[in-house]
Scaffold this motif. Structure first.
Motif, PDB file in Angstrom:
ATOM      1  N   SER A  36       0.832  -1.204   0.000  1.00 28.59           N
ATOM      2  CA  SER A  36       0.000   0.000   0.000  1.00 28.59           C
ATOM      3  C   SER A  36       0.866   1.253   0.000  1.00 28.59           C
ATOM      4  O   SER A  36       0.573   2.239  -0.686  1.00 28.59           O
ATOM      5  CB  SER A  36      -0.938   0.008   1.209  1.00 28.59           C
ATOM      6  N   SER A  43      -1.500   6.607   3.729  1.00 30.44           N
ATOM      7  CA  SER A  43      -2.577   6.770   4.704  1.00 30.44           C
ATOM      8  C   SER A  43      -3.168   5.436   5.139  1.00 30.44           C
ATOM      9  O   SER A  43      -3.680   5.309   6.252  1.00 30.44           O
ATOM     10  CB  SER A  43      -3.687   7.655   4.111  1.00 30.44           C
ATOM     11  N   HIS A  44      -3.112   4.421   4.246  1.00 34.31           N
ATOM     12  CA  HIS A  44      -3.628   3.099   4.580  1.00 34.31           C
ATOM     13  C   HIS A  44      -2.512   2.058   4.564  1.00 34.31           C
ATOM     14  O   HIS A  44      -2.772   0.858   4.600  1.00 34.31           O
ATOM     15  CB  HIS A  44      -4.740   2.701   3.613  1.00 34.31           C
ATOM     16  N   ARG A  48      -0.755   3.690   9.075  1.00 33.88           N
ATOM     17  CA  ARG A  48      -1.791   3.024   9.872  1.00 33.88           C
ATOM     18  C   ARG A  48      -1.236   2.002  10.851  1.00 33.88           C
ATOM     19  O   ARG A  48      -1.970   1.508  11.716  1.00 33.88           O
ATOM     20  CB  ARG A  48      -2.765   2.301   8.943  1.00 33.88           C
ATOM     21  N   HIS A 116     -10.706  -3.204  10.388  1.00 34.58           N
ATOM     22  CA  HIS A 116     -10.373  -2.413   9.194  1.00 34.58           C
ATOM     23  C   HIS A 116      -9.493  -3.229   8.240  1.00 34.58           C
ATOM     24  O   HIS A 116      -8.478  -3.793   8.648  1.00 34.58           O
ATOM     25  CB  HIS A 116      -9.650  -1.139   9.622  1.00 34.58           C
ATOM     26  N   MET A 118      -7.796  -1.977   5.855  1.00 36.28           N
ATOM     27  CA  MET A 118      -6.783  -1.026   5.371  1.00 36.28           C
ATOM     28  C   MET A 118      -7.101  -0.578   3.942  1.00 36.28           C
ATOM     29  O   MET A 118      -8.121   0.033   3.743  1.00 36.28           O
ATOM     30  CB  MET A 118      -5.369  -1.588   5.512  1.00 36.28           C
ATOM     31  N   ARG A 119      -6.298  -0.900   2.957  1.00 33.53           N
ATOM     32  CA  ARG A 119      -6.538  -0.401   1.603  1.00 33.53           C
ATOM     33  C   ARG A 119      -7.418  -1.400   0.830  1.00 33.53           C
ATOM     34  O   ARG A 119      -7.011  -2.518   0.540  1.00 33.53           O
ATOM     35  CB  ARG A 119      -5.203  -0.215   0.883  1.00 33.53           C
ATOM     36  N   GLY A 182      -8.054   8.652   6.378  1.00 36.21           N
ATOM     37  CA  GLY A 182      -6.619   8.388   6.399  1.00 36.21           C
ATOM     38  C   GLY A 182      -5.863   9.399   5.561  1.00 36.21           C
ATOM     39  O   GLY A 182      -4.761   9.844   5.920  1.00 36.21           O
TER      40      GLY A 182
END
Length: 335
Positions: A36, A43-44, A48, A116, A118-119, A182
């Motif tokens: 990512s 941001s992800h 994170r 979560h 994430m991406r 994010g």
């Protein structure tokens, strides 16, 4: 500062092992966060990691839990994430959706009680690498007001569509807020304003100031009232299909956990017309590329094209990473 992908992956792997993840899980986590970041989505990605480990420490993420199938209806299945690591569970479910699509032409896995992921584009790429079209989405905690309201009641519910293509997959990965939170925090970290308004400030005015937007987490829906409606519908679908938590229920929790996600895959091989599919995709992409940009020197991209170019550049030059974030990662590693 610049970090090589191998250096990041090695540091993260050791960090996750230190936090008692199995070697296989640590390897998948470090690979996913690094990829990512390689794609320019810090941001992800790397940004994170500290928050993810906070969720591990406070018990929101259960490191030993894994998603398991709870109901099966042919090409449709329901799974329960058991509050395990979002990346691990989502990877398991996208692979299962691909497997169902290969067997039935189409496969859907609805996942509840996950963390979560994430991406979201990570899972679109997994599907595309396997030759499948995918439509994926997740609900979130409330972080946007429904159109015309003062307080947040809907989520920015990321929506992903991927289409396999030999010359470069098409991967749409978008939150239903103008900017993912994010990304807003990424601008905040760099001390920069957003290029466009991204949410409301405390005076109910649209703002491009990350500090003002994050105070109450009132993001701006894409397309204004249209994005608001789409967010509500995706929350409904994810909640119903997974028999899981809605944005309302997630918002009652102290931390954003127990979210609902949907992984829908289609195997285009069932149509037996790959040459036609390739030609139609190229026709759309060529037509999109072949237009004069508003600003001289700009280039027009299809979804996912810039991420691929960024990945190639970062593999060669190293990934730009916030020095404060990297120092935090190293401090966690040495704690």
């Amino acid at each position: 500062m610049q970090i090589s992908s191998q250096q990041m992956q090695d540091v993260l792997y050791e960090l996750f092992v230190k936090y008692k993840f199995t070697t296989d899980k640590a390897r998948l986590l470090s690979k996913t966060y690094t990829e990512s970041t390689l794609a320019g989505v810090n941001s992800h990605g790397i940004n994170r990691v500290p928050l993810f480990l906070e969720y591990v420490e406070n018990g929101s993420v259960k490191i030993d839990a894994e998603a398991e199938k709870v109901e099966s209806f042919g090409s449709i299945e329901r799974w329960d994430g058991n509050y395990g690591p979002g990346i691990i569970n989502a990877t398991k479910c996208i692979n299962r959706a691909v497997e169902l699509a290969k067997n039935h032409g189409m496969g859907l896995v609805a996942l509840r009680n996950n963390n979560h992921w994430m991406r979201g584009g990570t899972y679109g790429k997994i599907a595309a690498d396997a030759g499948c079209i995918s439509i994926l989405f997740t609900n979130t905690q409330p972080n946007m007001p429904p159109w015309g309201a003062k307080d947040s009641r809907i989520g920015n519910n990321p929506f992903i569509v991927s289409i396999p293509r030999k010359e470069g997959h098409v991967v749409l990965d978008m939150a239903l807020s103008q900017f993912a939170f994010g990304k807003i925090n990424d601008y905040k970290l760099r001390g920069k304003k957003l290029p466009y308004p991204g949410g409301w400030d405390e005076n109910d005015q649209l703002s491009n100031d990350p500090e003002k937007i994050t105070k109450k987490e009132r993001g701006l829906p894409v397309g204004y009232w249209k994005g608001s409606a789409l967010s509500i519908v995706l929350d409904m679908l994810a909640t119903l299909l997974a028999a899981g938590n809605s944005t309302y229920k997630i918002g009652l929790k102290k931390f954003e956990t127990g979210i609902s996600q949907v992984f829908l895959c289609i195997d285009p091989e069932v149509f037996h017309d790959k040459e036609l599919q390739d030609r139609l995709l190229d026709e759309i992409i060529d037509y999109t590329h072949d237009v004069e940009p508003m600003k001289a020197g700009d280039q027009i991209y299809y979804p996912g094209e810039r991420s691929s170019l960024t990945t190639a550049e970062n593999l060669k030059e190293g990934m730009p990473v916030s020095e404060s974030v990297w120092e935090k990662i190293l401090a966690l590693s040495n704690k």
